[in-house]
Design an enzyme around this catalytic site. Structure first.
Site, PDB file in Angstrom:
ATOM      1  N   ASP A  65     -80.214  65.495 -29.211  1.00 50.41           N
ATOM      2  CA  ASP A  65     -78.934  65.562 -29.913  1.00 50.41           C
ATOM      3  C   ASP A  65     -79.186  65.304 -31.395  1.00 50.41           C
ATOM      4  O   ASP A  65     -79.527  64.194 -31.791  1.00 50.41           O
ATOM      5  CB  ASP A  65     -77.970  64.523 -29.337  1.00 50.41           C
ATOM      6  CG  ASP A  65     -76.671  64.440 -30.124  1.00 50.41           C
ATOM      7  OD1 ASP A  65     -76.212  65.482 -30.606  1.00 50.41           O
ATOM      8  OD2 ASP A  65     -76.125  63.323 -30.257  1.00 50.41           O
ATOM      9  N   ILE A  66     -79.007  66.348 -32.220  1.00 51.33           N
ATOM     10  CA  ILE A  66     -79.225  66.242 -33.661  1.00 51.33           C
ATOM     11  C   ILE A  66     -77.875  65.997 -34.324  1.00 51.33           C
ATOM     12  O   ILE A  66     -77.012  66.877 -34.359  1.00 51.33           O
ATOM     13  CB  ILE A  66     -79.879  67.518 -34.228  1.00 51.33           C
ATOM     14  CG1 ILE A  66     -81.176  67.828 -33.486  1.00 51.33           C
ATOM     15  CG2 ILE A  66     -80.126  67.375 -35.722  1.00 51.33           C
ATOM     16  CD1 ILE A  66     -81.797  69.169 -33.862  1.00 51.33           C
TER      17      ILE A  66
ATOM     18  N   THR B 249     -76.649  61.929 -39.016  1.00 55.45           N
ATOM     19  CA  THR B 249     -77.515  60.886 -39.560  1.00 55.45           C
ATOM     20  C   THR B 249     -78.791  60.713 -38.747  1.00 55.45           C
ATOM     21  O   THR B 249     -79.878  60.577 -39.314  1.00 55.45           O
ATOM     22  CB  THR B 249     -76.756  59.540 -39.608  1.00 55.45           C
ATOM     23  OG1 THR B 249     -75.525  59.726 -40.323  1.00 55.45           O
ATOM     24  CG2 THR B 249     -77.586  58.481 -40.314  1.00 55.45           C
TER      25      THR B 249
ATOM     26  N   TYR C 268     -59.059  73.759 -26.273  1.00 60.52           N
ATOM     27  CA  TYR C 268     -59.118  73.687 -27.738  1.00 60.52           C
ATOM     28  C   TYR C 268     -58.886  75.089 -28.311  1.00 60.52           C
ATOM     29  O   TYR C 268     -59.488  76.059 -27.852  1.00 60.52           O
ATOM     30  CB  TYR C 268     -60.485  73.157 -28.156  1.00 60.52           C
ATOM     31  CG  TYR C 268     -60.540  72.475 -29.508  1.00 60.52           C
ATOM     32  CD1 TYR C 268     -59.927  71.246 -29.706  1.00 60.52           C
ATOM     33  CD2 TYR C 268     -61.239  73.046 -30.571  1.00 60.52           C
ATOM     34  CE1 TYR C 268     -60.004  70.603 -30.933  1.00 60.52           C
ATOM     35  CE2 TYR C 268     -61.325  72.406 -31.798  1.00 60.52           C
ATOM     36  CZ  TYR C 268     -60.704  71.183 -31.975  1.00 60.52           C
ATOM     37  OH  TYR C 268     -60.786  70.550 -33.197  1.00 60.52           O
TER      38      TYR C 268
ATOM     39  N   GLY D  93     -66.815  70.326 -32.652  1.00 58.84           N
ATOM     40  CA  GLY D  93     -68.125  69.693 -32.785  1.00 58.84           C
ATOM     41  C   GLY D  93     -68.830  69.619 -31.443  1.00 58.84           C
ATOM     42  O   GLY D  93     -68.238  69.200 -30.439  1.00 58.84           O
TER      43      GLY D  93
ATOM     44  N   ASP E 242     -71.057  67.624 -30.465  1.00 60.11           N
ATOM     45  CA  ASP E 242     -71.152  66.250 -29.972  1.00 60.11           C
ATOM     46  C   ASP E 242     -69.861  65.835 -29.278  1.00 60.11           C
ATOM     47  O   ASP E 242     -69.889  65.140 -28.255  1.00 60.11           O
ATOM     48  CB  ASP E 242     -71.499  65.282 -31.102  1.00 60.11           C
ATOM     49  CG  ASP E 242     -70.561  65.404 -32.297  1.00 60.11           C
ATOM     50  OD1 ASP E 242     -69.858  66.423 -32.435  1.00 60.11           O
ATOM     51  OD2 ASP E 242     -70.551  64.467 -33.121  1.00 60.11           O
ATOM     52  N   ARG E 243     -68.717  66.293 -29.796  1.00 62.10           N
ATOM     53  CA  ARG E 243     -67.433  65.976 -29.164  1.00 62.10           C
ATOM     54  C   ARG E 243     -67.326  66.641 -27.800  1.00 62.10           C
ATOM     55  O   ARG E 243     -66.886  66.018 -26.817  1.00 62.10           O
ATOM     56  CB  ARG E 243     -66.272  66.408 -30.056  1.00 62.10           C
ATOM     57  CG  ARG E 243     -66.152  65.639 -31.365  1.00 62.10           C
ATOM     58  CD  ARG E 243     -65.077  66.230 -32.261  1.00 62.10           C
ATOM     59  NE  ARG E 243     -63.758  66.136 -31.634  1.00 62.10           N
ATOM     60  CZ  ARG E 243     -62.706  66.840 -32.037  1.00 62.10           C
ATOM     61  NH1 ARG E 243     -62.831  67.709 -33.037  1.00 62.10           N
ATOM     62  NH2 ARG E 243     -61.539  66.692 -31.433  1.00 62.10           N
TER      63      ARG E 243
ATOM     64  N   ASP F 202     -65.929  57.792 -30.214  1.00 67.14           N
ATOM     65  CA  ASP F 202     -67.313  57.910 -30.683  1.00 67.14           C
ATOM     66  C   ASP F 202     -67.389  57.396 -32.112  1.00 67.14           C
ATOM     67  O   ASP F 202     -66.844  57.994 -33.042  1.00 67.14           O
ATOM     68  CB  ASP F 202     -67.760  59.377 -30.620  1.00 67.14           C
ATOM     69  CG  ASP F 202     -69.262  59.553 -30.851  1.00 67.14           C
ATOM     70  OD1 ASP F 202     -69.885  58.663 -31.455  1.00 67.14           O
ATOM     71  OD2 ASP F 202     -69.803  60.580 -30.423  1.00 67.14           O
TER      72      ASP F 202
ATOM     73  N   THR G 250     -62.822  39.907 -53.645  1.00 64.77           N
ATOM     74  CA  THR G 250     -62.797  41.371 -53.520  1.00 64.77           C
ATOM     75  C   THR G 250     -63.655  41.895 -52.370  1.00 64.77           C
ATOM     76  O   THR G 250     -63.175  42.715 -51.576  1.00 64.77           O
ATOM     77  CB  THR G 250     -63.212  42.020 -54.859  1.00 64.77           C
ATOM     78  OG1 THR G 250     -62.243  41.652 -55.848  1.00 64.77           O
ATOM     79  CG2 THR G 250     -63.257  43.542 -54.737  1.00 64.77           C
TER      80      THR G 250
END
Length: 247
Positions: free
Chosen positions: A7-8, A11, A86, A93, A95-96, A116, A172
Site C-alpha cells: 500500500d503506497i 507519506t 459512489y 481513493g 485506500d478508502r 482512517d 500560544t
C-alpha cells in the site's frame, strides 16, 4: 503460498506478507527498496503481489518486482464483497475503498464506520448489507499544525502532544494543541454520533498512523466499548481483493 500486499500512501508505504489469510510480516517504510522485497521473496514462497498506490508515478522497485512475480494493481473495479454506490468510483481513493473492503471482510454483516487517521482523516461507512455510499475527508493531525503555521504570520510550527488533555491552553502553543487535538476529538465524536443515530449497532473501526492516538482521545467517551483498532485494515482489504481476483 503467500501473497505480497503493498500500500503506497502519501507519506509511507506499507508492505505485508499474508500466509493462510493471516499477516506473517508487516512493515512501514518512508521509501521501500528492492532489497527488502528481494529478501521477502527469497525467504518465502510468494505466489503473487497486489499494489495500491495514491501516486501516478511508478517506482523503480515496482518494475523489478514485476519481473519476479505476477503483480496486480488495485483499481476501482475491484469491489470485493461490497456494492459501491459512489457516484465517481474512479476518483475514490484506493485506500478508502480498500479500507471498507477490509471492514466488510473482517466484520461481515455489520454496520461499520471506518475512521482512517493518516495525512487526511477519512470517514467511510459500509452497512450490514455491504453497501458503500461514500464518506468524508478532513485535514489530518499534522496537516492542521502545518496549516496554522503556513497561513499565519505569528503561529509557530509545533508537534502533537499526545499527553495534552486539558480543555484550553494558557499560552500560544498550548492553545494550538487545544484547538487541534480537542477539535479532532469533537470531530470524531460528532461523526460517530451522527452515524450511530441511524445505525444503533455500529462498529467503529480506527486505522491509519494516528489510530492509536485517536483511540486515546476516545477512550473515555461513551463510544469506547464499540471501538476496534485495526492498523492493517487497508492491507486486509487488499489481500481480500487479490484472493477474489483469482476466483
Amino acid at each position: 503460498m503467500a501473497n505480497l500486499v503493498i500500500d503506497i500512501g502519501n507519506t509511507y508505504t506499507k508492505i505485508a506478507l499474508f500466509r493462510h489469510n493471516k499477516i506473517a510480516f508487516a512493515q512501514q517504510f518512508e521509501e521501500p527498496d528492492i532489497n527488502t522485497l528481494n529478501t521477502l521473496l527469497q525467504d518465502n514462497e510468494v505466489d503473487k503481489a497486489i499494489i495500491s498506490s495514491v501516486k501516478n508515478k511508478k517506482e523503480e522497485w515496482e518494475t523489478v518486482l514485476k519481473e519476479k512475480i505476477p503483480v496486480i494493481y488495485f483499481n476501482a473495479e475491484m469491489t470485493t464483497g461490497i456494492t459501491n454506490h459512489y457516484l465517481t468510483p474512479k476518483t475514490l481513493g484506493r485506500d478508502r475503498l480498500a479500507a471498507v473492503i477490509g471492514a466488510n471482510h473482517l466484520y461481515p454483516g455489520k454496520n461499520s464506520l471506518v475512521i482512517d487517521g493518516g495525512t487526511c482523516i477519512t470517514y467511510d461507512f459500509v452497512d450490514a448489507a455491504a453497501n458503500y455510499y461514500g464518506g468524508s475527508i478532513s485535514p489530518g493531525l499534522n496537516m492542521r499544525y502545518k496549516a496554522l503555521n503556513n497561513y499565519t504570520a505569528g503561529l509557530p510550527l509545533i508537534q502533537e502532544d499526545k499527553t495534552f488533555n486539558t480543555t484550553y491552553g494558557n499560552d500560544t502553543p498550548a492553545a494550538m494543541l487545544s484547538g487541534v487535538q480537542n477539535g479532532i476529538k469533537y470531530e470524531l465524536t460528532g461523526f460517530i454520533e451522527s452515524y450511530r443515530h441511524n445505525n444503533k449497532e455500529l462498529n467503529i473501526i480506527l486505522t491509519g498512523g494516528d489510530s492509536i492516538f485517536f483511540d486515546t482521545l476516545l477512550k473515555n467517551s461513551i463510544f469506547a466499548p464499540y471501538i476496534k483498532t485495526e492498523p492493517y485494515l487497508v492491507l486486509e482489504g487488499l489481500n481480500a481483493a487479490i484472493q477474489k481476483h483469482d476466483d
